[in-house]
Design an enzyme around this catalytic site. Structure first.
Site, PDB file in Angstrom:
ATOM      1  N   HIS A 196      -3.884  -8.213  -3.589  1.00  0.00           N
ATOM      2  CA  HIS A 196      -3.911  -7.166  -2.568  1.00  0.00           C
ATOM      3  C   HIS A 196      -4.292  -7.701  -1.196  1.00  0.00           C
ATOM      4  O   HIS A 196      -3.626  -7.441  -0.198  1.00  0.00           O
ATOM      5  CB  HIS A 196      -4.867  -6.036  -2.959  1.00  0.00           C
ATOM      6  CG  HIS A 196      -4.933  -4.966  -1.907  1.00  0.00           C
ATOM      7  ND1 HIS A 196      -3.889  -4.095  -1.699  1.00  0.00           N
ATOM      8  CD2 HIS A 196      -5.877  -4.666  -0.974  1.00  0.00           C
ATOM      9  CE1 HIS A 196      -4.200  -3.294  -0.682  1.00  0.00           C
ATOM     10  NE2 HIS A 196      -5.397  -3.626  -0.227  1.00  0.00           N
ATOM     11  N   ASN A 216      -8.376  -2.726  -2.625  1.00  0.00           N
ATOM     12  CA  ASN A 216      -9.775  -2.459  -2.271  1.00  0.00           C
ATOM     13  C   ASN A 216     -10.111  -0.969  -2.327  1.00  0.00           C
ATOM     14  O   ASN A 216     -11.275  -0.597  -2.428  1.00  0.00           O
ATOM     15  CB  ASN A 216     -10.123  -3.041  -0.891  1.00  0.00           C
ATOM     16  CG  ASN A 216      -9.317  -2.439   0.222  1.00  0.00           C
ATOM     17  OD1 ASN A 216      -8.080  -2.462   0.190  1.00  0.00           O
ATOM     18  ND2 ASN A 216      -9.976  -1.896   1.231  1.00  0.00           N
ATOM     19  N   HIS A 217      -9.089  -0.092  -2.320  1.00  0.00           N
ATOM     20  CA  HIS A 217      -9.363   1.351  -2.437  1.00  0.00           C
ATOM     21  C   HIS A 217      -9.475   1.814  -3.891  1.00  0.00           C
ATOM     22  O   HIS A 217      -9.848   2.964  -4.130  1.00  0.00           O
ATOM     23  CB  HIS A 217      -8.317   2.163  -1.678  1.00  0.00           C
ATOM     24  CG  HIS A 217      -8.556   2.150  -0.200  1.00  0.00           C
ATOM     25  ND1 HIS A 217      -9.138   3.199   0.479  1.00  0.00           N
ATOM     26  CD2 HIS A 217      -8.325   1.183   0.725  1.00  0.00           C
ATOM     27  CE1 HIS A 217      -9.243   2.886   1.764  1.00  0.00           C
ATOM     28  NE2 HIS A 217      -8.759   1.670   1.935  1.00  0.00           N
ATOM     29  N   HIS A 276      -1.096   4.555  -0.570  1.00  0.00           N
ATOM     30  CA  HIS A 276      -2.120   5.446   0.002  1.00  0.00           C
ATOM     31  C   HIS A 276      -1.798   6.936  -0.077  1.00  0.00           C
ATOM     32  O   HIS A 276      -1.826   7.648   0.926  1.00  0.00           O
ATOM     33  CB  HIS A 276      -2.387   5.061   1.455  1.00  0.00           C
ATOM     34  CG  HIS A 276      -3.366   3.930   1.587  1.00  0.00           C
ATOM     35  ND1 HIS A 276      -4.631   3.969   1.032  1.00  0.00           N
ATOM     36  CD2 HIS A 276      -3.254   2.723   2.187  1.00  0.00           C
ATOM     37  CE1 HIS A 276      -5.254   2.829   1.296  1.00  0.00           C
ATOM     38  NE2 HIS A 276      -4.441   2.046   1.983  1.00  0.00           N
ATOM     39  N   ASP A 298       0.823  -1.218   0.000  1.00  0.00           N
ATOM     40  CA  ASP A 298       0.000   0.000   0.000  1.00  0.00           C
ATOM     41  C   ASP A 298       0.858   1.269   0.000  1.00  0.00           C
ATOM     42  O   ASP A 298       1.859   1.349   0.721  1.00  0.00           O
ATOM     43  CB  ASP A 298      -0.877   0.050   1.256  1.00  0.00           C
ATOM     44  CG  ASP A 298      -1.873  -1.096   1.345  1.00  0.00           C
ATOM     45  OD1 ASP A 298      -1.613  -2.169   0.783  1.00  0.00           O
ATOM     46  OD2 ASP A 298      -2.909  -0.918   2.018  1.00  0.00           O
ATOM     47  N   ASP A 345      -3.989  -0.138  -3.612  1.00  0.00           N
ATOM     48  CA  ASP A 345      -4.186   0.923  -2.615  1.00  0.00           C
ATOM     49  C   ASP A 345      -3.226   2.092  -2.847  1.00  0.00           C
ATOM     50  O   ASP A 345      -2.371   2.415  -2.021  1.00  0.00           O
ATOM     51  CB  ASP A 345      -4.101   0.382  -1.177  1.00  0.00           C
ATOM     52  CG  ASP A 345      -5.406  -0.275  -0.743  1.00  0.00           C
ATOM     53  OD1 ASP A 345      -6.261  -0.544  -1.619  1.00  0.00           O
ATOM     54  OD2 ASP A 345      -5.578  -0.522   0.468  1.00  0.00           O
TER      55      ASP A 345
END
Length: 333
Positions: A172, A123-124, A65, A63, A91
Site C-alpha cells: 500500500h 493504512n485505513h 475509499h 485506493d 484503503d
C-alpha cells in the site's frame, strides 16, 4: 449467522443491483450477513500468506475509499470477477460515502474467488485511523459499534504485500529502512494491529520523494519518505523490476517515479469530491507488460460523488509534491 449458510451469490447480486442507479443509493445487507462476510474472509486471509505470491495476468487497483459507484465502474472497465483476476492495494474504507458497500463487495468476491481475487491492507484498514476518518461513524449510523469491531478483527488479518511472478513488488505505502529480506514480511504474525513504527507501519505508510536522498522525514508524521536510489537498490537486491503502490492522490490515476521503477496507483476519481484527479487500474499481462485503464473524473452534475457527504469536513491526506492534483478553488483541504 452460520458462516456456512452465507448466501454469497444473493449478497453479491444485491450489492450489484444498484448498477445504473443514481450514485449514492445504499444497499443494506443484514448485520448477520456482514458478520458472516468478515468471519469467512478472515479465515481465508489467515489461510493464505501475509506476503502473497501471485501470477499474471491480473489487474491492480489503488485506493477506493468508500467510493462505491467508482468501484463498480472499475469492475465495468476491467470485467467483473471472475472475468479478470484482481489485486487491490488497500484503503477500502473512510472518506467516501459508502465504505460498507465497498468493503462488503470486496470481501464477498474474496470468499467467492479466493485464488483469483486479492486484497492487501492499507493504512485505513486500521482501527485507530478508520475510527476517525468516517468508517466508524458509518458503521455506527447504519448498524452498530460492535460491527465496526468485527471489521477490525477482519482487517487485522489482511495480507500486507504481494509479489507478482517474482518481479513486481506490491504494497500500500512503500519501502522500509528495516526491510532487508522478504522473510521479515513472512514472519509478521497475524492478527495484528498496525504499530506506529517499524516494518509493518512503513509498508502501509511510507512515500517516495524525488527530492530526498536515502530516507527522509514524512510530512504525514508517520513513517518515512524514500528517494529514487532506495528504489533502485531494493529492486537490484531482490531481482525485481517494479514497485507498485498506492497511498497518494495522483492527478492521472497513476504516476511513475525513479525512471519508471515505481508506480503509484490511485483508483478513486474526484477523490472526496475535492480533487479533479482521474482514477486508474493497472493491467499486468502474461509477459508482465503493464498498461493503464483510466477512470476519468465523473461529471459532477451527473455524479455528485463525495461532494458535501461524509468526509466533507475531514482533512484530505495531502498529496506530496503533486501540485497538479490540488483541490479545486473553494474546496476544503
Amino acid at each position: 449467522m452460520d458462516v456456512e449458510k452465507l448466501n454469497l451469490d444473493n449478497i453479491i447480486s444485491r450489492l450489484l443491483e444498484v448498477r445504473g442507479s443514481k450514485p449514492g443509493k445504499n444497499v443494506q445487507l443484514t448485520e448477520s450477513e456482514i458478520k458472516g462476510l468478515c468471519q469467512k474472509s478472515r479465515e481465508i486471509f489467515l489461510s493464505q500468506p501475509i506476503l502473497l505470491e501471485l501470477e499474471a495476468p491480473l489487474k491492480i487497483c489503488g485506493d477506493v475509499h468508500g467510493q462505491y459507484y467508482d468501484l463498480l465502474r472499475l469492475f465495468e472497465y476491467g470485467g467483473f470477477p471472475p472475468e479478470s483476476n484482481y489485486l487491490f492495494l488497500g484503503d477500502y474504507v473512510d472518506r467516501g460515502k459508502q465504505s460498507l458497500e465497498t468493503i462488503c463487495l470486496l470481501l464477498a468476491y474474496k470468499i467467492k474467488y479466493p485464488e483469483n481475487f486479492f486484497l492487501l491492507r492499507g493504512n485505513h484498514e486500521c482501527a485507530s485511523i478508520n475510527r476517525i476518518y468516517g468508517f466508524y461513524d458509518e458503521c455506527k449510523r447504519r448498524y452498530n459499534i460492535k460491527l465496526w469491531k468485527t471489521f477490525t478483527d477482519c482487517f487485522n488479518c489482511l495480507p500486507v504485500a504481494a509479489i507478482i511472478d517474482e518481479k513486481i513488488f506490491c504494497c500500500h505505502g512503500g519501502l522500509s529502512p528495516d526491510l532487508q529480506s522478504m522473510e521479515q514480511i513472512r514472519r509478521i504474525m497475524r492478527p495484528t494491529d498496525v504499530p506506529d513504527q517499524g516494518l509493518l507501519c512503513d509498508l502501509l505508510w511510507s512515500d517516495p520523494d524525488k527530492d530526498v536522498t536515502g530516507w527522509g522525514e514524512n510530512d504525514r508524521g508517520v513513517s518515512f519518505t524514500f528517494g529514487p536510489e532506495v528504489v533502485a537498490k531494493f529492486l537490484h537486491k531482490h531481482d525485481l523490476d517494479l514497485i507498485c503502490r498506492a497511498h497518494q492522490v495522483v492527478e492521472d490515476g497513476y504516476e511513475f517515479f525513479a525512471k519508471r521503477q515505481l508506480v503509484t496507483l490511485f483508483s478513486a476519481p474526484n477523490y472526496c469530491g475535492e480533487f479533479d484527479n482521474a482514477g486508474s487500474m493497472m493491467t499486468v499481462d502474461e509477459t508482465l507488460m503493464c498498461s493503464f485503464q483510466i477512470l476519468k473524473p465523473a461529471d459532477k452534475k451527473k455524479y455528485p460523488y463525495g461532494a458535501g457527504g461524509v468526509g466533507s469536513n475531514r482533512p484530505v491526506t495531502p498529496p506530496r509534491n503533486a501540485p497538479a492534483a490540488q483541490p479545486k478553488k473553494g474546496a476544503k483541504k
